[in-house]
Design an enzyme around this catalytic site. Structure first.
Site, PDB file in Angstrom:
ATOM      1  N   ASP A 148      -9.249   5.150  -3.037  1.00 14.78           N
ATOM      2  CA  ASP A 148      -8.054   5.591  -3.766  1.00 14.78           C
ATOM      3  C   ASP A 148      -8.479   6.218  -5.100  1.00 14.78           C
ATOM      4  OD1 ASP A 148      -8.636   3.530  -5.538  1.00 14.78           O
ATOM      5  OD2 ASP A 148      -6.527   2.952  -5.761  1.00 14.78           O
TER       6      ASP A 148
ATOM      7  N   GLU B 281       0.820  -1.209   0.000  1.00  8.90           N
ATOM      8  CA  GLU B 281       0.000   0.000   0.000  1.00  8.90           C
ATOM      9  C   GLU B 281       0.855   1.260   0.000  1.00  8.90           C
ATOM     10  OE1 GLU B 281      -3.025   0.523  -0.635  1.00  8.90           O
ATOM     11  OE2 GLU B 281      -3.467  -1.591  -0.854  1.00  8.90           O
TER      12      GLU B 281
ATOM     13  N   TYR C 212      -6.326   6.695   4.255  1.00 12.55           N
ATOM     14  CA  TYR C 212      -6.402   5.717   3.169  1.00 12.55           C
ATOM     15  C   TYR C 212      -5.650   4.421   3.523  1.00 12.55           C
ATOM     16  CZ  TYR C 212      -5.320   2.960  -0.783  1.00 12.55           C
ATOM     17  OH  TYR C 212      -5.171   1.867  -1.575  1.00 12.55           O
TER      18      TYR C 212
END
Ligand code: SF4
Length: 311
Positions: A157, A56, A139
């Protein structure tokens, strides 16, 4: 060309709340994902929460193809957060290579240290604990909780935002920065059941990456074409503020990249004169170097020498 808007008959997924806004989208998008998802290392069982977290960080501003080799090397060298935490932050910057936006390497290193010190070396399971780690924003916390632990979170995203903007809101592009309205929509679209919500997060993201892309939406093979508001409206052109460009050549980012490349390759501190050779324009070069130092990516030493940070 205007495509007819034909709402599909309602076919809720097992985890849908009856009548929730995303009912008609969940099943086709997740079924498409089951058939077409890429086999990526961070999606495999053995990736574990740390593998998901590393991916990520790397994927936030870098395409999968560039991330893959660096990800593999990173996990081979630092298979657990504690392995990375033991290293100097400069080693993380060095291993980051040419992925770009190298402050992410420092943040990932900082998160590894905090995981080791506060959580016994295991990536925490709770969203709030993840969010409390240094360098982890909303996020990343949501993505790790969802993809690594199968929890129910809106994971918003760029790809997901574009899919929602088109399919639900009916515009070509989302706003430049994430808005409260987008977060509200993402929460409204979340399936109720945890596992379904986690699949939905990954599936809607993959749809944006492979089908509903920024430049070339492939509506003819999109599983939700029949429900897509933007397609139904005849794909009206973008009316909002100009899209941010991705220019790189000639920017301070390019100069910073060149300076860092020299330091990554070096086994000993580098003299200023060597750095001066990477860019002709002295004012921009000095500004880029000052920025790297201010960001903690480069450590200035006495005698006009520079190196990647040791602490
Ligand atoms: S129909 Fe086209 S524009 Fe709409 S979500 Fe699918 S790919 Fe995107």
């Amino acid at each position: 060309m205007t495509a007819p808007a034909k709402p599909l008959p309602h076919s809720p997924s097992p985890g849908d709340a009856p009548g929730s806004a995303g009912d008609a989208l969940h099943r086709p998008v997740i079924a498409w994902f089951d058939a077409h998802a890429r086999d990526l290392p961070w999606r495999r069982e053995d990736a574990g929460p740390w593998g998901v977290m590393v991916s990520e960080f790397m994927l936030q501003q870098t395409p999968v193809s560039r991330v893959l080799p660096v990800y593999e090397q990173w996990l081979a060298r630092w298979p657990r957060p504690a392995d990375l935490a033991k290293e100097a932050p400069g080693e993380a910057v060095r291993a980051w290579g040419r992925l770009g936006y190298p402050r992410r390497a420092l943040r990932l290193h900082g998160a590894a240290v905090a995981i080791t010190e506060r959580h016994g070396g295991d990536v925490p399971t709770e969203h709030a604990q993840l969010l409390a780690l240094p360098g982890i924003g909303e996020y990343t916390a949501a993505a790790v909780a969802s993809f690594a632990y199968g929890q129910r979170h809106a994971v918003l995203d760029t790809n997901v935002r574009r899919v929602f903007a088109r399919a639900v809101t009916g515009v070509q592009y989302p706003p430049n920065a994430t808005t409260a309205a987008e977060r509200k929509l993402a929460r409204a679209l979340l399936p109720e059941e945890e596992h379904t919500a986690s699949r939905w997060a990954a599936a809607s993201m993959e749809l944006g990456a492979l089908v509903c892309t920024a430049r070339n939406e492939a509506c003819e093979r999109c599983p939700i074409a029949a429900q897509c508001a933007w397609l139904a409206a005849g794909k009206p052109a973008h009316e909002g503020p100009a899209r941010r460009g991705q220019t790189y050549a000639g920017t301070d980012r390019q100069v910073r990249g060149k300076l860092l490349a020299v330091l990554r390759e070096a086994v000993a501190p580098v003299p200023q004169a060597t750095l001066d050779r990477v860019w002709d324009e002295p004012v921009q070069r000095a500004r880029a170097l000052d920025g790297l130092v201010a960001d903690g990516l480069v450590e200035p030493l006495r005698g006009g020498l520079y190196r990647l940070p040791l602490t």
